[in-house]
Design a protein around this motif. Structure first.
Motif, short mmCIF file in Angstrom:
data_model
loop_
_atom_site.label_atom_id
_atom_site.label_comp_id
_atom_site.label_asym_id
_atom_site.label_seq_id
_atom_site.Cartn_x
_atom_site.Cartn_y
_atom_site.Cartn_z
N VAL A 299 30.56 -20.38 121.80
CA VAL A 299 29.11 -20.17 121.90
C VAL A 299 28.38 -21.13 120.97
O VAL A 299 27.41 -21.77 121.35
N ALA A 300 28.88 -21.26 119.74
CA ALA A 300 28.24 -22.16 118.78
C ALA A 300 28.30 -23.61 119.27
O ALA A 300 27.32 -24.35 119.14
N GLU A 301 29.41 -24.01 119.83
CA GLU A 301 29.53 -25.37 120.37
C GLU A 301 28.60 -25.58 121.55
O GLU A 301 28.01 -26.65 121.71
N TYR A 302 28.44 -24.57 122.40
CA TYR A 302 27.53 -24.66 123.52
C TYR A 302 26.09 -24.88 123.03
O TYR A 302 25.38 -25.76 123.52
N VAL A 303 25.68 -24.10 122.04
CA VAL A 303 24.33 -24.23 121.50
C VAL A 303 24.15 -25.62 120.89
O VAL A 303 23.15 -26.29 121.13
N ARG A 304 25.14 -26.06 120.14
CA ARG A 304 25.07 -27.39 119.52
C ARG A 304 24.99 -28.50 120.59
O ARG A 304 24.24 -29.46 120.44
N ASN A 305 25.76 -28.36 121.66
CA ASN A 305 25.73 -29.35 122.74
C ASN A 305 24.39 -29.37 123.47
O ASN A 305 23.92 -30.42 123.90
N GLU A 306 23.76 -28.21 123.62
CA GLU A 306 22.44 -28.16 124.24
C GLU A 306 21.41 -28.90 123.39
O GLU A 306 20.54 -29.58 123.92
N CYS B 24 18.76 -34.76 122.35
CA CYS B 24 18.76 -35.76 121.27
C CYS B 24 18.32 -35.16 119.93
O CYS B 24 17.64 -35.81 119.13
N ILE B 25 18.68 -33.92 119.70
CA ILE B 25 18.41 -33.27 118.41
C ILE B 25 19.73 -33.16 117.68
O ILE B 25 20.67 -32.53 118.14
N HIS B 26 19.79 -33.81 116.52
CA HIS B 26 21.01 -33.83 115.71
C HIS B 26 21.07 -32.60 114.81
O HIS B 26 20.11 -32.32 114.10
N ILE B 27 22.16 -31.89 114.85
CA ILE B 27 22.38 -30.74 113.99
C ILE B 27 23.39 -31.16 112.92
O ILE B 27 24.59 -31.22 113.18
N PRO B 28 22.93 -31.50 111.71
CA PRO B 28 23.85 -32.01 110.69
C PRO B 28 24.71 -30.94 110.04
O PRO B 28 25.76 -31.24 109.49
N ALA B 29 24.30 -29.68 110.10
CA ALA B 29 25.06 -28.62 109.45
C ALA B 29 24.89 -27.33 110.21
O ALA B 29 23.87 -27.09 110.85
N ILE B 30 25.91 -26.50 110.13
CA ILE B 30 25.86 -25.18 110.74
C ILE B 30 26.42 -24.20 109.71
O ILE B 30 27.35 -24.53 108.98
N SER B 31 25.84 -23.04 109.63
CA SER B 31 26.34 -22.06 108.67
C SER B 31 26.33 -20.67 109.29
O SER B 31 25.56 -20.39 110.21
#
Length: 84
Positions: free
Chosen positions: A45-52, A57-64
């Motif tokens: 699920v987290a990877e899906y959200v990050r891929n969306e 073209c929105i870079h997510i540099p960190a996830i917590s």
């Protein structure tokens, strides 16, 4: 015989400099969950959200994460540390 969902998982997006803006975080995805949600499903699920985000073209540099899901932010799918 299904158990009712008793908790919610909420993905929030926030800028790196949260002091310079009035909006410190915005919900981008949420769902209810029960006790059957496992770590590999949560990772997907987290990877899906990050891929969306990446598609836009929105870079997510960190996830917590807090508590139970913290391991997803520090280890990969094969349980190796993400840092050297």
């Amino acid at each position: 015989m299904r158990e009712k969902a008793t908790e919610a998982v909420v993905f929030l997006s926030s800028p790196l400099d949260r002091m310079s803006t009035r909006c410190t975080a915005a919900p981008v995805c949420w769902f209810t969950k029960g006790y059957s949600l496992d770590c590999s499903t949560m990772r997907n699920v987290a990877e899906y959200v990050r891929n969306e985000f990446a598609k836009k073209c929105i870079h997510i540099p960190a996830i917590s994460f807090d508590g139970l899901w913290h391991n997803i932010s520090v280890r990969d799918a094969t349980n190796r540390p993400l840092t050297n």
